[in-house]
Scaffold this motif. Structure first.
Motif, mmCIF file in Angstrom:
data_model
loop_
_atom_site.group_PDB
_atom_site.id
_atom_site.type_symbol
_atom_site.label_atom_id
_atom_site.label_comp_id
_atom_site.label_asym_id
_atom_site.label_seq_id
_atom_site.Cartn_x
_atom_site.Cartn_y
_atom_site.Cartn_z
ATOM 1 N N VAL A 127 50.860 39.612 49.758
ATOM 2 C CA VAL A 127 50.545 40.989 50.207
ATOM 3 C C VAL A 127 48.954 40.560 50.939
ATOM 4 O O VAL A 127 49.109 41.073 52.198
ATOM 5 N N SER A 128 47.952 40.114 50.246
ATOM 6 C CA SER A 128 47.055 40.086 50.842
ATOM 7 C C SER A 128 46.967 38.885 51.857
ATOM 8 O O SER A 128 46.282 39.245 52.812
ATOM 9 N N ASN A 129 47.693 37.777 51.722
ATOM 10 C CA ASN A 129 47.643 36.973 52.711
ATOM 11 C C ASN A 129 48.220 37.391 54.172
ATOM 12 O O ASN A 129 48.051 37.308 55.240
ATOM 13 N N MET A 130 49.519 38.238 53.931
ATOM 14 C CA MET A 130 50.105 38.755 54.969
ATOM 15 C C MET A 130 49.179 39.998 55.780
ATOM 16 O O MET A 130 49.235 40.000 57.089
ATOM 17 N N GLY A 131 48.668 40.740 55.035
ATOM 18 C CA GLY A 131 47.529 41.540 55.630
ATOM 19 C C GLY A 131 46.247 40.684 56.352
ATOM 20 O O GLY A 131 46.128 41.325 57.313
ATOM 21 N N SER A 132 45.827 39.829 55.580
ATOM 22 C CA SER A 132 44.815 39.056 56.314
ATOM 23 C C SER A 132 45.188 38.303 57.785
ATOM 24 O O SER A 132 44.400 38.399 58.382
ATOM 25 N N SER A 133 46.440 38.014 57.636
ATOM 26 C CA SER A 133 47.130 37.336 58.927
ATOM 27 C C SER A 133 46.702 38.380 60.230
ATOM 28 O O SER A 133 46.766 37.968 61.324
ATOM 29 N N PHE A 134 46.701 39.790 59.836
ATOM 30 C CA PHE A 134 46.618 40.817 61.032
ATOM 31 C C PHE A 134 45.343 40.843 61.563
ATOM 32 O O PHE A 134 44.964 41.514 62.744
ATOM 33 N N PHE A 135 44.352 40.350 60.769
ATOM 34 C CA PHE A 135 42.988 40.427 61.319
ATOM 35 C C PHE A 135 42.329 38.856 61.511
ATOM 36 O O PHE A 135 41.108 38.749 61.571
ATOM 37 N N GLY A 136 43.198 37.916 61.372
ATOM 38 C CA GLY A 136 42.884 36.522 61.643
ATOM 39 C C GLY A 136 42.093 35.610 60.262
ATOM 40 O O GLY A 136 41.540 34.902 60.394
ATOM 41 N N GLY A 137 42.521 36.279 59.051
ATOM 42 C CA GLY A 137 41.992 35.799 57.940
ATOM 43 C C GLY A 137 42.512 34.734 57.208
ATOM 44 O O GLY A 137 43.517 33.850 57.764
ATOM 45 N N MET A 138 42.096 34.392 56.202
ATOM 46 C CA MET A 138 42.339 33.018 55.635
ATOM 47 C C MET A 138 43.489 33.288 54.357
ATOM 48 O O MET A 138 43.776 34.668 54.076
ATOM 49 N N THR A 139 43.745 32.205 53.504
ATOM 50 C CA THR A 139 44.701 32.532 52.343
ATOM 51 C C THR A 139 43.508 32.700 51.072
ATOM 52 O O THR A 139 42.485 32.585 51.274
ATOM 53 N N ASN A 140 44.129 33.207 50.026
ATOM 54 C CA ASN A 140 43.656 33.418 49.024
ATOM 55 C C ASN A 140 44.272 33.326 47.738
ATOM 56 O O ASN A 140 45.651 33.173 47.834
ATOM 57 N N LEU A 141 43.632 33.475 46.500
ATOM 58 C CA LEU A 141 44.109 33.328 45.329
ATOM 59 C C LEU A 141 43.142 33.645 44.264
ATOM 60 O O LEU A 141 41.784 33.625 44.634
ATOM 61 N N ASP A 142 43.321 33.855 43.007
ATOM 62 C CA ASP A 142 42.460 34.125 41.831
ATOM 63 C C ASP A 142 41.705 32.839 41.388
ATOM 64 O O ASP A 142 42.287 31.903 40.483
ATOM 65 N N GLY A 143 40.821 32.322 42.082
ATOM 66 C CA GLY A 143 40.080 30.963 41.733
ATOM 67 C C GLY A 143 39.271 30.917 40.562
ATOM 68 O O GLY A 143 39.052 31.994 39.812
ATOM 69 N N LEU A 144 39.698 29.921 39.682
ATOM 70 C CA LEU A 144 39.362 29.760 38.174
ATOM 71 C C LEU A 144 37.748 29.801 38.100
ATOM 72 O O LEU A 144 37.242 30.552 37.191
ATOM 73 N N ALA A 145 36.961 29.270 39.145
ATOM 74 C CA ALA A 145 35.600 29.340 38.951
ATOM 75 C C ALA A 145 35.042 30.630 38.994
ATOM 76 O O ALA A 145 34.204 30.951 38.389
ATOM 77 N N LYS A 146 35.418 31.516 39.993
ATOM 78 C CA LYS A 146 35.037 32.978 40.110
ATOM 79 C C LYS A 146 35.461 33.842 39.030
ATOM 80 O O LYS A 146 34.896 34.668 38.508
ATOM 81 N N SER A 147 36.720 33.314 38.598
ATOM 82 C CA SER A 147 37.312 34.194 37.155
ATOM 83 C C SER A 147 36.531 33.946 36.144
ATOM 84 O O SER A 147 36.309 34.829 35.201
ATOM 85 N N SER A 148 36.214 32.627 35.942
ATOM 86 C CA SER A 148 35.580 32.279 34.837
ATOM 87 C C SER A 148 34.158 32.921 34.629
ATOM 88 O O SER A 148 33.690 33.512 33.807
ATOM 89 N N THR A 149 33.498 33.037 36.003
ATOM 90 C CA THR A 149 32.148 33.599 36.162
ATOM 91 C C THR A 149 32.416 35.262 35.841
ATOM 92 O O THR A 149 31.356 35.877 35.219
ATOM 93 N N ASN A 150 33.420 35.828 36.599
ATOM 94 C CA ASN A 150 33.744 37.257 36.497
ATOM 95 C C ASN A 150 33.738 37.460 34.541
ATOM 96 O O ASN A 150 33.297 38.597 34.142
ATOM 97 N N ARG A 151 34.571 36.618 33.772
ATOM 98 C CA ARG A 151 34.644 36.778 32.454
ATOM 99 C C ARG A 151 33.296 36.848 31.666
ATOM 100 O O ARG A 151 32.926 37.616 30.858
ATOM 101 N N LEU A 152 32.700 35.760 31.933
ATOM 102 C CA LEU A 152 31.343 35.334 31.284
ATOM 103 C C LEU A 152 30.536 36.409 31.822
ATOM 104 O O LEU A 152 29.428 36.524 30.852
ATOM 105 N N ALA A 153 30.469 37.218 32.777
ATOM 106 C CA ALA A 153 29.570 38.054 33.230
ATOM 107 C C ALA A 153 29.871 39.376 32.694
ATOM 108 O O ALA A 153 29.035 40.470 32.541
ATOM 109 N N GLY A 154 30.909 39.486 31.867
ATOM 110 C CA GLY A 154 31.422 40.647 30.989
ATOM 111 C C GLY A 154 32.448 41.617 31.459
ATOM 112 O O GLY A 154 32.772 42.610 31.181
#
Length: 441
Positions: free
Chosen positions: A295-322
């Motif tokens: 849904v995010s990828n399809m929506g981003s295609s309407f404004f010229g966006g890129m692909t996405n996913l829940d990256g492990l680096a950001k998710s790990s930071t999110n977890r360790l940040a509380g």
């Protein structure tokens, strides 16, 4: 211990009876807001580097992350895939997107992303990701990412000694200006690595924040190449392509399919890791995550966006940040949105600081091939071959060649060593897909 198990069970029951608690729980609100701010501090420079690697405008990359964050928070109210995963553009997909931009042109990439999202919607609808994981072993994905990581590291390393525009390099490489830039890069890298080693398991955003602050201060005294964010005029439009030949349509089809498959496999693998680090031990639902992704990828295609996913680096930071819920992801989206519409503040970021971050990311991806050792020497050798082919030949071609080599080795072992006929080998291979389907049903 019994009380802890009881609390965990109660929490899981709460998630089943009240899916909205994945998006917001008042007792964790303060922690989630704090986690969102900290994770955004790390995500912004990382997303800028990935956008540059992908040959996309920086504002478009940041807008993709913000949009995916809002969609991830929205879907957490009724179809949560995971509970602390932070969406964003993935480093592992950056060279693939760059290859797409070079092949199809940036004007046609919206259609490529739309087609990618369509394939992902089909994979989500029929729950096909389990077949992808069997057809493409996880250790080959590690090899593919290692090859991509090598591309990323070599792409950004020159920025560690690149001179600013207008400064003549002269005939000698080791000019005074060059020595100053290299000295700043070395000091910044040492600072980053020392802080990362010390805080990676407790406060992983600190090295990123410290490096950016160091870079901004250093740029006040030394002339270095600075980031320049070009303004992008965002418009909503149908992702209609303009290909010159029928061959481009065929190539676009297979390119988008490859992009969708790599994106899906990375998300499923990330979910497996996110589930292990969840503070409340809540199970992940990869199919729900794929819903949010496509849904995010399809929506981003309407404004010229890129692909996405829940990256492990950001998710790990999110977890360790509380973080405990997806409220942290909403905060990430809001903060990144601020910089999308106030990109002039990003012009204070020096290139050498971004280069340190992205070179580090690339090296980490290369080192990931060592994880395949747990699958045995064959898996590690094949993953290494895949990484080298991806780097040398190309991402799509490297993966295909490795899969063919894997299939030939599989065939030789069973036909020559175990003396099994070809028909039996083929039936045995496809039987695992049927067995998996029966087990799920």
């Amino acid at each position: 211990m019994a009380q802890e198990n009881m609390n965990t069970e109660t929490t899981q029951n709460t998630q089943i009876n009240n899916p909205g608690s994945a998006a917001f729980r008042p007792e964790y609100a303060v922690r989630d807001v704090q986690a969102g701010v900290i994770t955004a501090t790390m995500a912004i420079p990382l997303s800028i580097g990935i956008a540059l690697m992908s040959d996309y405008p920086i504002q478009v990359g940041l807008a993709t992350v913000a949009f995916a964050s809002f969609i991830g928070f929205l879907f957490a109210w009724f179809r949560p895939g995971n509970f602390i995963g932070a969406p964003g553009i993935a480093a592992g997909l950056a060279p693939i997107l760059a290859m797409g931009v070079a092949t199809f042109g940036i004007q046609n990439m919206a259609f490529i992303i739309f087609l990618t999202a369509t394939f992902q919607a089909l994979i989500w609808k029929f729950n096909w990701q389990r077949y992808l994981l069997m057809a493409v072993p996880g250790y080959l994905v590690e090899g593919l990412l290692a090859g991509i990581g090598l591309k990323i590291a070599l792409k950004f390393m020159p920025f560690l000694w690149m001179l600013p525009v207008g400064v003549a390099a002269g005939e000698e490489f080791w000019s005074d200006a060059r020595v100053q830039v290299i000295a700043l890069s070395v000091i910044g890298a040492i600072l980053f690595f020392m802080l990362f080693k010390k805080y990676k398991d407790t406060k992983p955003a600190i090295p990123y924040f410290a490096l950016i602050v160091y870079g901004i201060i250093a740029a006040m005294f030394v002339d270095v190449k600075m980031l320049k964010v070009e303004d992008v005029e965002f418009t909503l439009a149908l992702p209609i392509p303009s290909f010159d030949s029928a061959w481009m349509w065929v190539y676009a089809f297979f390119f988008a399919l490859m992009l969708a498959v790599v994106d899906v496999i990375e998300q499923v693998m990330s979910n497996a890791a996110i589930e292990k680090i969840d503070p409340l031990k809540r199970p992940c639902n990869s199919n729900n995550s794929l819903l949010s992704i496509w849904v995010s990828n399809m929506g981003s295609s309407f404004f010229g966006g890129m692909t996405n996913l829940d990256g492990l680096a950001k998710s790990s930071t999110n977890r360790l940040a509380g973080a405990y819920t997806k409220l942290s992801v909403l905060i990430i989206g809001l903060l990144i949105t601020f910089f999308v519409f106030n990109s002039q503040y990003l012009d204070h970021l020096p290139y050498f600081a971004l280069a340190i971050i992205m070179t580090f990311v690339g090296i980490k991806m290369v080192m990931g091939v060592l994880h395949t050792a747990k699958h045995g020497p064959y898996a590690m050798l094949l993953a290494t071959l895949c990484g080298l082919l991806v780097f040398k030949v190309g991402i799509f071609e490297g993966l295909i060649i490795t899969l063919v080599v894997h299939a030939l080795i599989y065939y030789v072992i069973f036909s020559k060593i175990e003396c099994q006929p070809t028909g039996t080998i083929v039936r045995q291979y496809f039987s695992k897909f049927k067995d998996d389907e029966k087990e799920i049903n």
